[in-house]
Scaffold this motif. Structure first.
Motif, PDB file in Angstrom:
ATOM      1  N   LEU A 142       0.821  -1.212   0.000  1.00 42.22           N
ATOM      2  CA  LEU A 142       0.000   0.000   0.000  1.00 42.22           C
ATOM      3  C   LEU A 142       0.856   1.263   0.000  1.00 42.22           C
ATOM      4  N   GLY A 143       2.151   1.102   0.205  1.00 35.98           N
ATOM      5  CA  GLY A 143       3.078   2.226   0.143  1.00 35.98           C
ATOM      6  C   GLY A 143       3.711   2.393  -1.226  1.00 35.98           C
ATOM      7  N   SER A 144       3.318   1.571  -2.187  1.00 33.49           N
ATOM      8  CA  SER A 144       3.839   1.683  -3.555  1.00 33.49           C
ATOM      9  C   SER A 144       3.026   2.709  -4.336  1.00 33.49           C
ATOM     10  N   LEU A 145       3.670   3.777  -4.772  1.00 33.78           N
ATOM     11  CA  LEU A 145       2.975   4.789  -5.560  1.00 33.78           C
ATOM     12  C   LEU A 145       2.499   4.204  -6.889  1.00 33.78           C
ATOM     13  N   THR A 146       3.340   3.369  -7.493  1.00 32.38           N
ATOM     14  CA  THR A 146       3.001   2.779  -8.791  1.00 32.38           C
ATOM     15  C   THR A 146       1.778   1.872  -8.689  1.00 32.38           C
ATOM     16  N   LEU A 147       1.794   0.968  -7.711  1.00 35.55           N
ATOM     17  CA  LEU A 147       0.677   0.040  -7.570  1.00 35.55           C
ATOM     18  C   LEU A 147      -0.595   0.760  -7.132  1.00 35.55           C
ATOM     19  N   ILE A 222      19.501 -13.429   4.338  1.00 38.63           N
ATOM     20  CA  ILE A 222      20.072 -13.556   2.988  1.00 38.63           C
ATOM     21  C   ILE A 222      21.594 -13.481   3.012  1.00 38.63           C
ATOM     22  N   GLY A 223      22.206 -14.198   2.074  1.00 40.16           N
ATOM     23  CA  GLY A 223      23.654 -14.197   1.955  1.00 40.16           C
ATOM     24  C   GLY A 223      24.160 -13.047   1.106  1.00 40.16           C
ATOM     25  N   GLU A 224      25.439 -13.112   0.780  1.00 38.55           N
ATOM     26  CA  GLU A 224      26.073 -12.033   0.014  1.00 38.55           C
ATOM     27  C   GLU A 224      25.493 -11.886  -1.388  1.00 38.55           C
ATOM     28  N   GLU A 225      24.895 -12.949  -1.889  1.00 39.18           N
ATOM     29  CA  GLU A 225      24.306 -12.887  -3.233  1.00 39.18           C
ATOM     30  C   GLU A 225      22.932 -12.221  -3.227  1.00 39.18           C
ATOM     31  N   GLY A 226      22.414 -11.946  -2.044  1.00 45.50           N
ATOM     32  CA  GLY A 226      21.072 -11.399  -1.927  1.00 45.50           C
ATOM     33  C   GLY A 226      20.980  -9.940  -2.329  1.00 45.50           C
ATOM     34  N   PRO A 227      19.770  -9.444  -2.528  1.00 40.35           N
ATOM     35  CA  PRO A 227      19.559  -8.070  -2.988  1.00 40.35           C
ATOM     36  C   PRO A 227      19.719  -7.047  -1.875  1.00 40.35           C
ATOM     37  N   THR A 228      19.883  -5.807  -2.268  1.00 38.72           N
ATOM     38  CA  THR A 228      19.815  -4.688  -1.334  1.00 38.72           C
ATOM     39  C   THR A 228      19.127  -3.532  -2.043  1.00 38.72           C
ATOM     40  N   GLY A 229      18.441  -2.704  -1.268  1.00 42.21           N
ATOM     41  CA  GLY A 229      17.725  -1.586  -1.856  1.00 42.21           C
ATOM     42  C   GLY A 229      16.517  -2.006  -2.664  1.00 42.21           C
ATOM     43  N   LYS A 230      15.868  -3.101  -2.257  1.00 47.18           N
ATOM     44  CA  LYS A 230      14.710  -3.609  -2.993  1.00 47.18           C
ATOM     45  C   LYS A 230      13.424  -3.491  -2.169  1.00 47.18           C
ATOM     46  N   PHE A 231      12.310  -3.445  -2.888  1.00 49.57           N
ATOM     47  CA  PHE A 231      10.975  -3.457  -2.292  1.00 49.57           C
ATOM     48  C   PHE A 231      10.380  -4.807  -2.646  1.00 49.57           C
ATOM     49  N   ILE A 232      10.136  -5.629  -1.618  1.00 49.19           N
ATOM     50  CA  ILE A 232       9.776  -7.025  -1.830  1.00 49.19           C
ATOM     51  C   ILE A 232       8.356  -7.315  -1.353  1.00 49.19           C
ATOM     52  N   SER A 233       7.560  -7.937  -2.224  1.00 50.28           N
ATOM     53  CA  SER A 233       6.257  -8.445  -1.819  1.00 50.28           C
ATOM     54  C   SER A 233       6.007  -9.746  -2.572  1.00 50.28           C
ATOM     55  N   GLU A 234       6.168 -10.844  -1.877  1.00 50.40           N
ATOM     56  CA  GLU A 234       5.943 -12.141  -2.522  1.00 50.40           C
ATOM     57  C   GLU A 234       4.462 -12.417  -2.722  1.00 50.40           C
ATOM     58  N   GLU A 235       3.610 -11.674  -2.027  1.00 53.34           N
ATOM     59  CA  GLU A 235       2.175 -11.783  -2.280  1.00 53.34           C
ATOM     60  C   GLU A 235       1.830 -11.196  -3.651  1.00 53.34           C
ATOM     61  N   ILE A 236       2.396 -10.042  -3.955  1.00 53.00           N
ATOM     62  CA  ILE A 236       2.090  -9.357  -5.213  1.00 53.00           C
ATOM     63  C   ILE A 236       2.879  -9.963  -6.369  1.00 53.00           C
ATOM     64  N   ASN A 237       4.136 -10.325  -6.126  1.00 48.16           N
ATOM     65  CA  ASN A 237       4.982 -10.914  -7.168  1.00 48.16           C
ATOM     66  C   ASN A 237       5.616 -12.196  -6.637  1.00 48.16           C
ATOM     67  N   PRO A 238       4.899 -13.331  -6.736  1.00 46.14           N
ATOM     68  CA  PRO A 238       5.406 -14.589  -6.195  1.00 46.14           C
ATOM     69  C   PRO A 238       6.689 -15.079  -6.869  1.00 46.14           C
ATOM     70  N   GLU A 239       6.976 -14.631  -8.088  1.00 47.13           N
ATOM     71  CA  GLU A 239       8.119 -15.153  -8.813  1.00 47.13           C
ATOM     72  C   GLU A 239       9.432 -14.605  -8.298  1.00 47.13           C
ATOM     73  N   THR A 240       9.612 -13.293  -8.299  1.00 46.68           N
ATOM     74  CA  THR A 240      10.866 -12.703  -7.853  1.00 46.68           C
ATOM     75  C   THR A 240      10.733 -11.888  -6.580  1.00 46.68           C
ATOM     76  N   GLY A 241       9.505 -11.504  -6.230  1.00 46.08           N
ATOM     77  CA  GLY A 241       9.273 -10.695  -5.056  1.00 46.08           C
ATOM     78  C   GLY A 241       9.348  -9.198  -5.299  1.00 46.08           C
ATOM     79  N   ASP A 242      10.090  -8.773  -6.323  1.00 41.97           N
ATOM     80  CA  ASP A 242      10.273  -7.344  -6.598  1.00 41.97           C
ATOM     81  C   ASP A 242       8.956  -6.688  -6.993  1.00 41.97           C
ATOM     82  N   ILE A 243       8.666  -5.554  -6.369  1.00 42.36           N
ATOM     83  CA  ILE A 243       7.519  -4.759  -6.799  1.00 42.36           C
ATOM     84  C   ILE A 243       7.983  -3.311  -6.956  1.00 42.36           C
ATOM     85  N   PRO A 244       7.262  -2.504  -7.731  1.00 44.74           N
ATOM     86  CA  PRO A 244       7.686  -1.129  -7.984  1.00 44.74           C
ATOM     87  C   PRO A 244       7.459  -0.226  -6.782  1.00 44.74           C
ATOM     88  N   TRP A 245       8.314   0.789  -6.707  1.00 48.67           N
ATOM     89  CA  TRP A 245       8.186   1.744  -5.608  1.00 48.67           C
ATOM     90  C   TRP A 245       6.958   2.630  -5.799  1.00 48.67           C
TER      91      TRP A 245
END
Length: 245
Positions: A142-147, A222-245
């Motif tokens: 609900l904090g995503s301006l795009t969504l 998450i390990g060193e291979e994990g993301p940083t600076g991401k907005f994650i919602s596995e409910e909205i995007n079950p595949e990668t988790g990334d959702i727009p800001w």
């Protein structure tokens, strides 16, 4: 043993996050505004055989309380491996833009946004001493301006003109924080645990507390291979988790 501090962890998603991290071998500092409720939560965890946990009183809206919590934890450990800014409030519903109570908005921002900033700034020195520090800011789609501006968004009808902006502000802070810490070993992410059935929303959510906790834990660990600076919602995007800001 890795150590984590979780705010708002005496119940619901925060408590489940603590439970799952304890099972993964973390020592948990369980942040709670009401120390008795925190101790009651610990008794519950202890009955499950989870004992590497202690309650720490903190009111994230009170700078002195945040400082006291930092000093208390700092007297017990010189290193903090993870911080979960979980504490939050909705501000009540509905929240129509033209009639939303500005005083309630100030309280929600002081909790959801300024509180997370206070805690992060207070504990950053302990986090910097970890080999793999992690910061998870518990956010919301609900904090995503795009969504939120998309009429097809599944929660478009929710007029959250108090709660939504507070999470949008937290998201922007997450971006800035991740950028500032990018050259270090930090991983900083905003994670939406999904619309979960808790007393936060009068148990109207469809998701389980167990699923919500697991989504937060995933980005704490998450390990060193994990993301940083991401907005994650596995409910909205079950595949990668990334959702727009």
């Amino acid at each position: 043993m890795k150590k984590v501090f979780i705010t708002g962890a005496n119940k619901s998603i925060g408590l489940e996050t603590a439970r799952q991290l304890l099972k993964q071998g973390y020592y948990v500092f369980l942040g709670t505004r009401d120390l008795k409720k925190g101790r009651d939560a610990i008794e519950k965890l202890n009955t499950e055989g989870l004992t590497e946990v202690e309650a720490v009183q903190i009111d994230v809206t009170d700078p002195q309380s945040v400082k006291d919590a930092r000093n208390e934890i700092g007297n017990k450990t010189k290193v903090l491996d993870a911080l979960v800014n979980n504490v939050g409030m909705s501000g009540g519903m509905p929240q129509p833009p033209l009639t939303a109570d500005v005083e309630i908005m100030e309280l929600v921002f002081n909790t959801n946004f300024y509180g997370a900033v206070r805690v992060t700034q207070a504990f950053i020195d302990l986090l910097e001493k970890s080999g793999q520090p992690r910061i998870v800011n518990v956010s919301s789609a609900l904090g995503s301006l795009t969504l939120r501006s998309d009429p097809s968004f599944k929660y478009h009808e929710y007029k959250v003109s108090i709660y939504g902006p507070s999470k949008a502000a937290l998201n922007m802070y997450t971006i800035a924080l991740a950028d500032e810490l990018r050259e270090k070993s930090f991983k900083v992410n905003a994670v939406d645990p999904a619309f979960t059935a808790t007393d936060f929303n009068n148990h109207r959510g469809a998701g389980s507390v167990n699923e919500a906790g697991a989504r937060i834990v995933k980005y704490v660990t998450i390990g060193e291979e994990g993301p940083t600076g991401k907005f994650i919602s596995e409910e909205i995007n079950p595949e990668t988790g990334d959702i727009p800001w």
